[in-house]
Write an enzyme that holds these catalytic residues in place. Structure first.
Site, PDB file in Angstrom:
ATOM      1  N   CYS A  21      24.281 -37.530  44.770  1.00 43.27           N
ATOM      2  CA  CYS A  21      22.772 -37.612  45.065  1.00 43.27           C
ATOM      3  C   CYS A  21      22.243 -36.311  44.984  1.00 43.27           C
ATOM      4  CB  CYS A  21      22.888 -38.012  46.515  1.00 43.27           C
ATOM      5  SG  CYS A  21      23.812 -39.585  46.515  1.00 43.27           S
ATOM      6  N   ASN A  71      18.875 -46.376  48.427  1.00 41.93           N
ATOM      7  CA  ASN A  71      19.817 -45.101  48.007  1.00 41.93           C
ATOM      8  C   ASN A  71      20.020 -45.330  46.746  1.00 41.93           C
ATOM      9  OD1 ASN A  71      21.498 -43.035  47.493  1.00 41.93           O
ATOM     10  ND2 ASN A  71      22.468 -43.174  49.527  1.00 41.93           N
ATOM     11  N   HIS A 109      16.756 -36.369  49.945  1.00 45.38           N
ATOM     12  CA  HIS A 109      17.347 -37.396  49.255  1.00 45.38           C
ATOM     13  C   HIS A 109      17.308 -38.626  50.061  1.00 45.38           C
ATOM     14  CE1 HIS A 109      20.315 -40.219  47.941  1.00 45.38           C
ATOM     15  NE2 HIS A 109      21.358 -39.865  48.825  1.00 45.38           N
TER      16      HIS A 109
END
Length: 332
Positions: free
Chosen positions: A122, A288, A257
């Site tokens: 990520c 996500n 993020h």
């Protein structure tokens, strides 16, 4: 002893254009609830996620990247032939070699651009952005395409109550090019490999037995990851502000993020961000998307007018490794 010629790059680098691609299929929480014992209210309260996008067979890692990249190149006002480097961050391109970046560079019509993949989870977009900045300042490329792309639906265990609702698919891309003034700040990045077991693939590819094992999936220790992200990443974000020589009051936009809205809220509180700072909350409808989450969120904020060209934005990615990367950028 021979003297080498000095590099003739640009004095600085900046983000010139951004593009995104979200798969056509929108998946609400109700679909996730078909296989786990939970509720829509629980998922929203724990993560903020209401829907996510899942790719179909045609929406491959390469195909999504090409769509997002075409938009970024157009937004930057350049041609694909001017791209000198293509950096792709992904953990969901299942072919070990060649790098998917080479296919993307070719299909976009670049002039034999340098092309490679990176695996930084990520935080991958931040890693790619930093590498692109270095290439431009060093002089090995005038324009570099940085792509974050994932098909995490391929690596999701839909029976795992802790992760089944988290992940989505998509691609985000930016064009980084020369600048006469600082527009991408110093990067604060690093890793904590002693925590690598907190987010991992369930079965390594070389140990996967299709006759007995479930297909490999991403698993995580939710509470440990949450605590690390909330307490440690707020410190990293502040370090990035300090390195750029600005304070939270100088910020216009915060693009963390898009892992979990509770993490985002906690970071906003810890950093004491002023009310005027626009906070990306793309996680609500995109989920996500790992390396794709920051450029996708950036693209949406600019498209909706919640952020504007020239705004000062703090971006921070963090995830499997555990790895992290934060910097301050001027939005394109």
């Amino acid at each position: 002893m021979a003297k080498l010629k000095p590099s003739k790059g640009a004095p600085y680098a900046r983000v010139l254009g951004v593009g995104g691609y979200r798969p056509t299929r929108v998946v609400p929480n109700e679909v996730i609830l078909e296989k786990i014992d939970s509720s829509d209210e629980w998922i929203r309260s724990r993560s903020g996620i209401q829907t996510r996008h899942w790719a179909n067979d045609e929406e491959t890692v390469a195909a999504m990247s090409i769509e997002a990249s075409g938009k970024a190149i157009a937004d930057a006002g350049i041609s694909a032939e001017q791209i000198g480097g293509v950096i792709v961050s992904t953990v969901s391109h299942f072919k070990q070699t060649p790098a998917v970046a080479t296919e993307i560079a070719d299909k976009l019509g670049t002039n034999k651009a340098a092309a490679f993949d990176i695996s930084a989870g990520c935080a991958g977009f931040g890693y790619g952005l930093t590498l692109a900045k270095g290439m431009i300042v060093e002089g090995s490329a005038e324009y570099v395409l940085v792509i974050g792309v994932e098909r995490l639906s391929d690596l999701t265990d839909l029976e795992d109550r802790a992760t089944a609702f988290l992940f989505g698919d998509g691609a985000g891309a930016v064009v980084v090019g020369p600048s006469q003034e600082p527009a991408i700040g110093p990067t604060v990045w690093g890793s904590e490999g002693d925590k690598s077991e907190t987010i991992k693939q369930t079965v390594p590819w070389n140990e996967y037995d299709s006759s007995t094992d479930k297909f490999p999936a991403i698993t995580q220790e939710g509470q440990a990851v949450f605590r690390w992200a909330v307490f440690e990443m707020a410190k990293v974000a502040q370090q990035a502000l300090d390195a750029a020589g600005i304070s939270p009051d100088d910020l216009d936009v915060f693009i963390p993020h898009q892992a979990n809205e509770r993490i985002i809220d906690s970071m906003v509180k810890t950093l004491k961000l002023p009310e005027h700072v626009t906070v990306a909350r793309d996680v609500r409808t995109t989920g996500n998307t790992s390396a794709a989450s920051i450029p996708l969120a950036m693209e949406r904020l600019l498209a909706t007018g919640e952020a504007k060209s020239g705004d000062t934005a703090l971006v921070i990615g963090f995830g499997a490794g555990l790895v992290y990367a934060a910097t301050v950028v001027t939005l394109p």
